[in-house]
Design a protein around this motif. Structure first.
Motif, mmCIF file in Angstrom:
data_model
loop_
_atom_site.group_PDB
_atom_site.id
_atom_site.type_symbol
_atom_site.label_atom_id
_atom_site.label_comp_id
_atom_site.label_asym_id
_atom_site.label_seq_id
_atom_site.Cartn_x
_atom_site.Cartn_y
_atom_site.Cartn_z
ATOM 1 N N THR A 690 39.610 46.416 28.144
ATOM 2 C CA THR A 690 39.410 45.400 29.067
ATOM 3 C C THR A 690 40.290 44.278 28.585
ATOM 4 N N PHE A 691 41.063 43.720 29.448
ATOM 5 C CA PHE A 691 42.220 42.783 29.034
ATOM 6 C C PHE A 691 41.668 41.136 29.363
ATOM 7 N N GLU A 692 41.792 40.169 28.606
ATOM 8 C CA GLU A 692 41.903 38.967 28.891
ATOM 9 C C GLU A 692 42.834 38.344 30.094
ATOM 10 N N GLY A 693 42.589 37.507 30.555
ATOM 11 C CA GLY A 693 43.648 36.889 31.404
ATOM 12 C C GLY A 693 43.092 36.398 32.778
ATOM 13 N N GLN A 694 44.011 36.562 33.862
ATOM 14 C CA GLN A 694 43.539 36.163 35.194
ATOM 15 C C GLN A 694 43.090 37.018 35.877
ATOM 16 N N ALA A 695 41.705 36.837 36.458
ATOM 17 C CA ALA A 695 41.073 37.855 37.095
ATOM 18 C C ALA A 695 41.584 37.827 38.489
ATOM 19 N N PRO A 696 41.485 38.684 39.325
ATOM 20 C CA PRO A 696 41.802 38.557 40.836
ATOM 21 C C PRO A 696 41.296 37.469 41.461
ATOM 22 N N MET A 697 41.697 36.845 42.364
ATOM 23 C CA MET A 697 41.431 35.715 43.095
ATOM 24 C C MET A 697 41.143 36.111 44.499
ATOM 25 N N ILE A 698 40.049 36.124 45.124
ATOM 26 C CA ILE A 698 39.357 36.565 46.441
ATOM 27 C C ILE A 698 39.922 35.331 47.207
ATOM 28 N N ASN A 699 40.919 35.672 48.025
ATOM 29 C CA ASN A 699 41.383 34.547 49.130
ATOM 30 C C ASN A 699 41.212 34.668 50.249
ATOM 31 N N SER A 700 40.575 35.680 50.864
ATOM 32 C CA SER A 700 40.146 35.743 52.147
ATOM 33 C C SER A 700 38.915 35.281 52.592
#
Length: 778
Positions: A690-700
């Motif tokens: 499992t990677f560190e970093g930016q998770a998906p950003m829910i924009n709807s």
């Protein structure tokens, strides 16, 4: 004989003491009332009368100051009316005796005995002229001498003396007949005024000028015989024509005058800081320019000019035509609360510089965003991708401004405006949201102009000076202001703002401005409100700050109205007129600002991969020192189908490649707009890390928002997200139950069944984001 003299002296002493005691007793019983109502007068900085208001008893009675009573006026009045004014105590015994003897021998009144003090007593309490009232005048005259100095009595005389009709006092007469204040009158003019009070109905200026000249010259010859004035001065006065006539009372600057009248209701003379020369130029330019705006359906404008060094209000135009009632010309555009459009953005970015949020070269993504249901748009309804802060301010882009305000906080921004005296912001401060930076608040032109004046003073706030020499006034609505000379933003931030706002390569430069050489050397910012109802342009240089508002007081929008198109041309004309020789020498870097190289792609400190570098301004110890991360090393397979991490990196058979590290929102923006960019290959499917970093950003959908569903089971909600550029697939979960998967830039739809819904999105790197929404079924 000696005994008789002693008795005479004794009874004389008793008589004098008794008379004195009787006087003080009568003075106690019948006190002197010398309250005089004067016509309120609004004056310019040089003493010019801008506006006068009539008294309650409908008299033009203006108070002349002692410094307006010139030596010439004093000498002429005293010589004519009361040569011994400074040598008697209100009553001249010799004149009284002479008048009594003449009246007895001639059986009628041949000469009066009224001193100037007695005349003042009579004018304070006008009664029929008889012997009893003459005795009352003498008593009142002695009271005057007791309570007032000779200078004050002379001043009262000059303020009350009648000049026919409803004009009283030498100041009202000089203004209404000669358009001058008393201290500006020539010897011929003041002599003419000195003779009228004796026969105000017989010697009427404008009607009986020949009679007045003859009477004037008679007295000028008497002055000459008495060596009262130099012979050459008297000869010039004898030759001076009399062309004066009754003029209307000064009624200029109606909105400003009414404002001052309300602020100082008890004042008889309000000496303001208005500069008549600057005011006249501003009025002429604004009036002429407004006529061109009328052709576009824009009928109103307002102008406010401040001296940056003294903080004095030099010019004030509430509307170009006060008499234009059809277009609400009586409205005061300087005080009207209007939407500022983008005109507040410079303060926002200045505060952001001071809080270390960004610098002029910091990159902000101008892409679609949504803040809990608020989705701002740019003026041109377009998006521009990555832009620098300075370009965002020059182009007045909305989304970068909203993002910056979100980072700074609405509360911090609002508190700064309140401290600068924004009354309407104070009243509505609890209702303010992110939209305020785009014009979702109310401001006034005087407030905005003084804010920009702070930028011209190294970020230092000072209250506006409305009156001279040293009286400071704050609007009654303002609850709390900063102390004088308090910093709003640092000199470093104001220097950055001025550099940005003085740049000429910008979209708000008027397209039809005549010649580039006519553009004044100023820093300025425009603003256009929603619906094109308000056009703002506010500019400053070292000496002046000028605020311009254009629009319609009716609130009607106009398709062609904008800050750049309708307000800025007027701003330029005003600066070119009142300060055409201005220089930019004041734009010098302060001690608290420094220069550094940053990556042109992000505005961050460069790393080994940053080949494009630019010079940026920053505040040492305040500005962020983050190192650029726009590129990163990626391990990919030889066929470029997969990428590896340290956990699954093979011993050989891979290559190292430098690839762009694009943010999720920019990845979505590039995809939607078909902008090609280099994508990181999908991660090795055999790796379970499992990677560190930016998770998906829910924009709807927005967290904690409520959505209305009219047709349960049929109406659907959209699922979409923004991901890092190394993500290929995302997985959606509804209430912790797997719903479906799709490519990172695709969309899914679902029909909610419960009033509370948890939505989760996981990318192919194992990074997850969650939101909670509420659903209301109709």
């Amino acid at each position: 004989m000696k005994i008789k003299l002693k008795k005479l002296a004794k009874w004389s002493g008793i008589s004098i003491i008794s008379a004195v005691l009787l006087f003080f007793l009568l003075d106690l019983i019948f006190p002197l009332k010398a309250d005089v109502e004067y016509a309120p007068v609004i004056m310019a900085k040089d003493g010019t009368v801008l506006h006068a208001y009539i008294t309650k008893d409908q008299q033009w009675r203006m108070k002349a100051r002692l410094d307006e009573i010139t030596p010439q006026l004093r000498e002429a009045i005293l010589f004519k009316e009361d040569k011994h004014f400074y040598h008697h105590y209100g009553v001249n015994p010799l004149a009284v005796g002479r008048a009594v003897i003449n009246n007895i021998f001639h059986l009628r009144r041949t000469s009066g005995a009224s001193t100037i003090t007695m005349q003042v007593a009579r004018m304070l309490d006008r009664k029929p002229r008889n012997y009893w009232n003459k005795c009352v005048e003498m008593f009142r005259a002695i009271q005057l001498e007791k309570d007032y100095s000779k200078e004050e009595i002379l001043q009262l005389y000059l303020n009350l003396v009648p000049y026919g009709s409803n004009i009283q006092g030498v100041k009202a007469a000089s203004i209404l007949y000669f358009n001058k204040t008393p201290d500006q009158l020539s010897l011929a003019e003041l002599t003419a005024l000195s003779i009228i009070p004796n026969r105000p109905n017989y010697l009427v200026i404008g009607k009986d000028n020949d009679r007045i000249i003859a009477e004037r010259n008679k007295w000028l010859h008497r002055f000459e015989a008495a060596h009262l004035f130099p012979e050459t001065v008297i000869q010039d006065a004898l030759q001076e024509p009399l062309t004066a006539s009754r003029h209307a009372a000064p009624d200029g600057m109606q909105q400003f005058s009414w404002r001052m009248r309300n602020v100082y209701p008890a004042a008889t003379e309000i000496h303001t800081t208005i500069d008549p020369a600057v005011q006249k130029k501003a009025e002429d330019i604004t009036t002429n320019y407004s006529k061109t705006l009328n052709l576009q359906g824009v009928y109103n404008a307002a102008v406010f000019i401040v001296d940056n060094q003294t903080h004095q209000v030099l010019a004030y135009i509430g509307s170009p035509d006060f008499e234009d009632s059809f277009h609400q010309g009586q409205v005061d555009g300087v005080r009207a609360v209007r939407s500022p459009g983008s005109a507040l953005k410079p303060l926002l970015y200045g505060l952001a510089f001071d809080n270390g949020i960004n610098t002029p070269k910091t990159i902000i993504a101008d892409v679609p965003v949504n803040f809990k249901g608020y989705a701002p748009e740019n003026y041109d309804l377009a998006f521009h991708g990555n832009v620098t802060v300075e370009d965002a301010l020059r182009q007045s882009l909305n989304i970068p401004a909203v993002k910056t305000l979100n980072d700074l906080s609405v509360k911090t921004f609002t508190e700064s405006l309140v401290k600068c005296g924004f009354a309407s912001i104070w009243h509505d401060r609890k209702k303010m949201g992110l939209s305020m930076i785009l014009g979702g608040c109310g401001v006034r032109l005087d407030e905005m102009t003084n804010l920009y004046s702070c930028f011209a003073n190294n970020g230092e706030y000072n209250a506006l000076q409305w009156t001279v020499p040293d009286s400071v006034w704050h609007d009654k609505k303002i609850i709390r202001c900063l102390p004088e000379g308090t910093k709003i933003i640092s000199p470093a931030s104001t220097y950055m703002l001025t550099k940005i706002l003085s740049e000429l390569h910008r979209p708000d430069l008027p397209n039809l401005f005549d010649h580039a050489g006519n553009i004044p050397r100023i820093a300025w910012k425009t603003g256009t409100s929603y619906g094109r109802k308000d056009g703002w342009s506010i500019g400053y240089n070292k000496r002046y700050t000028i605020g311009v508002w254009t629009g319609n007081f009716s609130g009607a929008g106009v398709a062609g109205l904008s800050g750049a198109g309708t307000a800025t041309p007027l701003l330029f004309q005003l600066f070119n007129s009142i300060d055409h020789n201005a220089s930019n020498e004041w734009v010098q870097p302060p001690q608290d600002v420094a220069f550094r190289l940053v990556c042109a792609r992000t505005g961050m400190l460069p790393n080994d991969f940053c080949n494009e570098q630019v010079t940026d301004l920053y505040i040492p110890g305040v500005s962020k020192n983050e190192v650029c991360n726009h590129m990163k090393e990626v391990w990919i397979s030889a066929d470029s189908k997969f990428s590896y991490c340290t956990s699954c990196l093979p011993v050989n058979g891979y290559i190292t490649k430098l690839m762009p590290n694009i943010s999720p929102e920019m990845a979505v923006y590039n995809t939607v707009h078909h902008i090609p960019y280099e994508k990181i290959p999908p991660h090795n499917p055999s790796c379970t890390r499992t990677f560190e970093g930016q998770a998906p950003m829910i924009n709807s959908l927005q967290n904690e928002m409520t959505y209305l569903i009219i047709d349960k089971g049929q109406q659907q909600l959209q699922l979409s997200c923004a991901t890092a550029n190394d993500v290929q697939t995302v997985y959606w979960y509804i209430n912790d139950q797997f719903f479906g998967s799709c490519r990172s830039n695709d969309k899914l739809f679902f029909a909610p069944a419960d009033p509370k819904v948890k939505i989760s999105c996981t990318d192919d790197k194992g990074r997850t984001s969650n939101i909670q929404i509420k659903v209301k079924f109709m």
